[in-house]
Scaffold this motif. Structure first.
Motif: not given
Length: 719
Positions: A394-423
């Motif tokens: 869960i990601i709360k929009g509290e900075g530039k990076w997280s706000n941009k992510l919320h904006q991306l997913l608020s529009h119609s997109i088919d996919r989103l490239d994401i890489s992870v480290e962890g858990p």
């Protein structure tokens, strides 16, 4: 609560494993005690004049020279041995029973675990304060011993022979000894930030919970190095030798390298202070990469032999960093996202069933569309027990990076490239020992507790033993933030009801005095689900070293160290020794250090890459099966499709059961003292995640001593 459910868990079923683990821990503690003893004695005459010369005589060879063998034996090998044994210990811990919890069991260290608030350190317990004081005492002892021994030889006559005054000679000596003391703190600096380490969980610590130790050590290191540098500048100016600042000797100490290391450290240090870190996170993030020139030029400054005393922490960090690099090279399979009106998103990934993690674990995310360089940590909200093939954050929009992510997913997109480290997370959790869990949160601080609730939902359904009651006290600024409570249950696969779990939620909206009108509430509380179409190459999240990850990690640690020693031995015997003849005065120190760093990286590369490739084939089979299953289960449809709407109807059923558990309060803040002091259960675990003021208030309540049944869990969050 079902009265037929037993109140306590059974005895452990892993008797043999527990015996082996106890033996391993005994060996580890003995070796660790000896390691600390060496650091305590390093400044004394018995160590310098008797012990060290004797060990060097016995370990001198044409393979490791006259000094390296002793340094490896005394300071490098013990830590690598502990790290390897720790891997075996943790592997056996995974195999033994995880249900060995006794309700309300007596914790002999409960008093020492009580929190306290110290300015500059934050919320700490008495155990942490005790170790902090002992560490400062260790540094003070060594500095005082160094000065006592060195000052005893400084007289007006000896100073006159050098053409200097007594105070100048003492300043030279004191500045040098400050650096020696700083190196003790430097030896421990990288352990807390080695996320996949076996050392931290061996001692019951987590990487995210140990970041504060890294901060403390970093401040100590840079403070001492700053005074050390200023001391030498004053000394050189006083004796008219400022030209020393431009000297890079062929062998021995290089002043230029030390200055470059110090400048890199200053840049890094300046951006770590809270005001700068919070307001300019990107500056903090990118400047932290200055640790590379800091370490490299430090090695050139003091030479590889002396650096080997600080080598273990950095060696383990390099292994961890390379494994993280290997994991982050591929994109993971993002299935869906729930977009909330409060600028919050829940990302739902596919994962292999072999990947398990504990509640409150975190994962680092990189979204190249937003920034190819930035990695941000987020708490995992899912439970690997309840959701065996999915992982959520869960990601709360509290900075530039997280706000941009919320904006991306608020529009119609088919996919989103994401890489992870962890858990990354605690090796085990001990929530079942309490009769009641009180979780206090503010704003997005509720996200870590969602994973605990989901885990206990699964436990209440599958275990015949009683699970603790849960009281969630959460505060939000606005009513639309209440939609975050919709994320307590997963998007699908959750039970419609859970009669064996006693869950109560007290939700507070502090900036609104009344509930919004029904029409406005409908607009501000609607959650939208976005189904994505991952690329065929996107893979489910899987453990990079497989299900036996600790055994593989132990193999990597031991084999990479052996490979490093092998190459260094061959290099020294057949290349450096014929030139230098073990004098340490002919072959350039910088060249020797460069070759050591190169072969250290080669050893890590060979071992980690081999382990990664060996596990990649088995992970690939799991990924193929997982992708086939998910393709049949994931609706590849738009929000207007029947499939999508049918899923939304199924999703709403468990949410209705959650809404019945929520008691809403408008225009007020929770009376935490009342909530906590009124609890009559014999054992109440208290966790808090939220603003600094809230964390400190809860810590003060638990440390007041007015309620002996309150146990402030060390897992509580501070970021």
């Amino acid at each position: 609560m079902d009265p037929q459910r037993a109140p306590a868990a059974p005895p452990s079923r892993g008797g043999g494993s527990n015996t082996i683990r106890a033996a391993i821990m005994a060996v580890v503690m003995a070796v660790f005690a000896g390691y600390l003893f060496l650091w305590m004695m390093i400044s004394t005459n018995p160590y310098r004049l008797k012990w060290l010369p004797k060990v060097r005589t016995q370990t001198a060879s044409t393979y490791f020279g006259t000094t390296h063998g002793a340094t490896y034996l005394l300071f490098t090998f013990p830590v690598m041995f502990i790290a390897t044994l720790g891997c075996v210990y943790l592997h056996l811990g995974k195999k033994s029973s995880t249900d060995n919890h006794t309700k309300g069991k007596n914790d002999r260290l409960a008093i020492l675990k009580r929190p306290m608030i110290i300015k500059g350190l934050g919320i700490v317990c008495w155990i942490e304060i005790a170790f902090f004081i002992m560490f400062i005492a260790l540094l003070t002892w060594n500095f005082a011993t160094y000065l006592r021994i060195s000052f005893a030889t400084i007289t007006p006559k000896s100073a006159a022979k050098k053409g200097e005054q007594v105070w100048e000679v003492k300043l030279d000596s004191a500045s040098h000894r400050l650096a020696l003391v700083a190196n003790i703190a430097l030896a421990f600096l990288f352990f807390p930030v080695t996320r996949g380490s076996s050392v931290l969980p061996l001692f019951g610590l987590t990487s995210e919970g140990s970041v504060k130790y890294h901060i403390w050590l970093g401040h100590i290191v840079m403070t001492l190095f700053t005074v050390h540098s200023l001391g030498y500048i004053v000394y050189w100016a006083s004796v008219n030798q400022l030209s020393e600042m431009l000297e890079w000797k062929k062998t021995g100490i290089s002043n230029v390298a030390g200055e470059l290391s110090f400048v890199a450290g200053l840049i890094l240090w300046a951006t770590t202070f809270p005001r700068i870190r919070r307001r300019m996170f990107e500056v903090f993030f990118y400047s932290h990469n200055m640790y590379i020139p800091f370490v490299v030029f430090f090695i050139y400054h003091v030479g590889i032999n002396y650096t080997s005393m600080m080598l273990p922490g950095f060696f383990l960090f390099v292994i961890d960093r390379y494994l993280r690099f290997l994991q982050s090279r591929s994109h993971v399979r993002l299935l869906s996202a729930r977009v909330l009106p409060c600028e919050t998103v829940e990302l739902n990934f596919s994962k292999t069933k072999g990947l398990s993690y504990t509640p409150t674990s975190i994962m680092f995310l990189n979204v190249p569309t937003i920034s190819k360089m930035q990695w941000h940590p987020f708490t995992i909200s899912s439970s690997s027990s309840l959701e065996t093939d999915k992982l959520s954050v869960i990601i709360k929009g509290e900075g530039k990076w997280s706000n941009k992510l919320h904006q991306l997913l608020s529009h119609s997109i088919d996919r989103l490239d994401i890489s992870v480290e962890g858990p990354y997370g605690p090796a085990t959790t001990d929530f079942l020992r309490h009769e009641l869990l009180v979780m206090v949160s503010g704003g997005s601080g509720v996200t870590p507790f969602i994973s605990i609730i989901r885990e206990l939902i699964h436990t209440s359904q599958t275990s015949k033993y009683q699970t603790p009651k849960i009281l969630l006290i959460t505060s939000f600024k606005n009513s639309n933030d209440l939609t975050m409570l919709d994320l307590i249950l997963p998007i699908c696969g959750a039970p419609s009801e859970f009669p064996n779990l006693d869950l109560k939620i007290e939700a507070y909206v502090t900036r609104e005095k009344h509930a919004p009108p029904a029409e406005e509430k409908e607009k501000t509380t609607s959650t939208r689900t976005v189904w994505l179409k991952p690329n065929p190459s996107d893979a489910p999240i899987s453990p990079i070293l497989g299900t036996n990850n600790y055994l593989w990690l132990g193999a990597i640690i031991s084999s990479s160290f052996i490979i490093y020693l092998f190459f260094i031995g061959i290099l020294t015997r057949y290349y450096i020794f014929p030139i230098d003849r073990n004098t340490n005065k002919i072959y350039p120190s910088a060249s020797r250090a460069s070759l050591h760093m190169l072969f250290l990286c080669i050893g890590v590369f060979i071992s980690a890459t081999s382990a990664f490739l060996m596990n990649k084939s088995s992970n690939a089979r799991d990924k193929t099966t997982q992708i086939q299953n998910m393709e049949g289960a994931t609706p590849q449809a738009s929000p207007n499709s029947l499939f999508y709407n049918a899923d939304r109807e199924l999703e709403s059923l468990p949410q209705q059961s959650i809404s019945q558990l929520i008691n809403l309060h408008y225009g007020e803040r929770p009376d935490l003292r009342k909530f906590l002091f009124e609890r009559k259960e014999s054992s109440v675990g208290v966790l808090v995640c939220g603003p600094k003021k809230m964390r400190h208030e809860v810590a003060n309540i638990c440390s007041s001593g007015l309620a002996a049944n309150l146990h402030f869990e060390s897992i509580s969050f501070s970021w």
